[in-house]
Motif scaffolding. Sequence first.
Motif, PDB file in Angstrom:
ATOM      1  N   UNK A  53       0.820  -1.206   0.000  1.00 58.75           N
ATOM      2  CA  UNK A  53       0.000   0.000   0.000  1.00 58.75           C
ATOM      3  C   UNK A  53       0.856   1.259   0.000  1.00 58.75           C
ATOM      4  N   UNK A  54       1.695   1.396   1.018  1.00 62.51           N
ATOM      5  CA  UNK A  54       2.476   2.624   1.134  1.00 62.51           C
ATOM      6  C   UNK A  54       3.690   2.391   2.014  1.00 62.51           C
ATOM      7  N   UNK A  73      14.143   0.717  -6.425  1.00 69.02           N
ATOM      8  CA  UNK A  73      13.148   0.052  -5.597  1.00 69.02           C
ATOM      9  C   UNK A  73      11.924   0.935  -5.383  1.00 69.02           C
ATOM     10  N   UNK A  74      12.167   2.230  -5.141  1.00 63.06           N
ATOM     11  CA  UNK A  74      11.049   3.164  -4.993  1.00 63.06           C
ATOM     12  C   UNK A  74      10.231   3.239  -6.284  1.00 63.06           C
ATOM     13  N   UNK A  75      10.923   3.198  -7.412  1.00 64.33           N
ATOM     14  CA  UNK A  75      10.241   3.256  -8.706  1.00 64.33           C
ATOM     15  C   UNK A  75       9.312   2.052  -8.876  1.00 64.33           C
ATOM     16  N   UNK A  76       9.779   0.867  -8.486  1.00 62.93           N
ATOM     17  CA  UNK A  76       8.948  -0.329  -8.591  1.00 62.93           C
ATOM     18  C   UNK A  76       7.718  -0.220  -7.696  1.00 62.93           C
ATOM     19  N   UNK A  77       7.893   0.368  -6.518  1.00 61.34           N
ATOM     20  CA  UNK A  77       6.772   0.525  -5.596  1.00 61.34           C
ATOM     21  C   UNK A  77       5.704   1.424  -6.206  1.00 61.34           C
ATOM     22  N   UNK A  78       6.117   2.578  -6.734  1.00 62.38           N
ATOM     23  CA  UNK A  78       5.149   3.521  -7.297  1.00 62.38           C
ATOM     24  C   UNK A  78       4.531   2.993  -8.595  1.00 62.38           C
ATOM     25  N   UNK A  79       5.317   2.285  -9.401  1.00 59.16           N
ATOM     26  CA  UNK A  79       4.780   1.729 -10.645  1.00 59.16           C
ATOM     27  C   UNK A  79       3.760   0.627 -10.371  1.00 59.16           C
ATOM     28  N   UNK A  80       3.805   0.059  -9.167  1.00 59.37           N
ATOM     29  CA  UNK A  80       2.838  -0.963  -8.780  1.00 59.37           C
ATOM     30  C   UNK A  80       1.560  -0.352  -8.208  1.00 59.37           C
ATOM     31  N   UNK A  81       1.489   0.984  -8.215  1.00 59.06           N
ATOM     32  CA  UNK A  81       0.300   1.667  -7.725  1.00 59.06           C
ATOM     33  C   UNK A  81       0.324   1.959  -6.236  1.00 59.06           C
ATOM     34  N   UNK A 112      10.504   9.837  -9.909  1.00 59.94           N
ATOM     35  CA  UNK A 112      10.150   8.417  -9.873  1.00 59.94           C
ATOM     36  C   UNK A 112       8.840   8.162  -9.136  1.00 59.94           C
ATOM     37  N   UNK A 113       8.099   9.226  -8.853  1.00 57.53           N
ATOM     38  CA  UNK A 113       6.761   9.068  -8.303  1.00 57.53           C
ATOM     39  C   UNK A 113       6.643   9.211  -6.798  1.00 57.53           C
ATOM     40  N   UNK A 114       7.749   9.456  -6.109  1.00 57.63           N
ATOM     41  CA  UNK A 114       7.685   9.630  -4.654  1.00 57.63           C
ATOM     42  C   UNK A 114       7.087  10.994  -4.313  1.00 57.63           C
ATOM     43  N   UNK A 115       6.335  11.047  -3.236  1.00 58.78           N
ATOM     44  CA  UNK A 115       5.816  12.303  -2.707  1.00 58.78           C
ATOM     45  C   UNK A 115       6.795  12.771  -1.633  1.00 58.78           C
ATOM     46  N   UNK A 116       7.402  13.927  -1.847  1.00 56.81           N
ATOM     47  CA  UNK A 116       8.380  14.453  -0.884  1.00 56.81           C
ATOM     48  C   UNK A 116       7.754  15.625  -0.140  1.00 56.81           C
ATOM     49  N   UNK A 117       7.725  15.526   1.175  1.00 58.83           N
ATOM     50  CA  UNK A 117       7.147  16.563   2.025  1.00 58.83           C
ATOM     51  C   UNK A 117       8.254  17.203   2.857  1.00 58.83           C
ATOM     52  N   UNK A 118       8.348  18.515   2.775  1.00 61.48           N
ATOM     53  CA  UNK A 118       9.410  19.257   3.446  1.00 61.48           C
ATOM     54  C   UNK A 118       8.984  19.612   4.870  1.00 61.48           C
TER      55      UNK A 118
END
Length: 217
Positions: A53-54, A73-81, A112-118
């Motif tokens: 999930x997340x 690895x992060x890319x695979x996670x996001x590409x999997x939805x 690569x689809x990650x959400x980055x929060x500052x």
Amino acid sequence: MLSASQLGIGFQTAEEECEIQQLQEIMSIEDLKQYDTNSFWGNIIPDLKHVHNRVIIFCPFVRKQRIDQLLPLFKKITESGNQVIIYTRPVSEHQDSYQTTARSLIDSLRKEGAVVRIRKNMHEKVILIDDTIVWQGSLNLLSHRNTKEQMQRIVSKSVQKEVEELLDLNQYKKITAANDPTMQCDLCKGLLVKRSGPNGEFYGCSSFPDCGFKKAL
């Protein structure tokens, strides 16, 4: 469930054993283990490969070597939805000489689809996986090099919920939204604004210096 030795409690009577069982039920901890630097990496990677999930990562700083290793690895996670959500410090809280690199690494995570929060002045080192796994300790997942650290892995829905409440996931620098889709940043989804540089005017992200996206007018 935790054993008596893991709880740090010894017992001799049936009454004491009952008290420990009640404590286990209250804590709702299915598993708790401690890891040093070497054993940590051999266990966090399988956890990340099985995200359903997340994954939420609290890491104050970013370093190129570690980001390069984890990005596929992060890319695979996001590409999997699934979601990769990262809380990290503002670029301005890195050393002056490293700020351009830090911004570039944050940009690469977003690409690569990650959400980055500052999040200003943060120092937490926590990893939350799905709704049950909590990693916490002294190791910076996105910047660790060769220091000796320790991390604790807890499997518990109730503990993760409590950790989320303590961390306050809504505490971060909000991004200025773009009402016009054509003026939306491709990386952080923030508002593009007109800027000037050595080569003339361009559209840059209003989240700069924490986002380096730009495009021609």
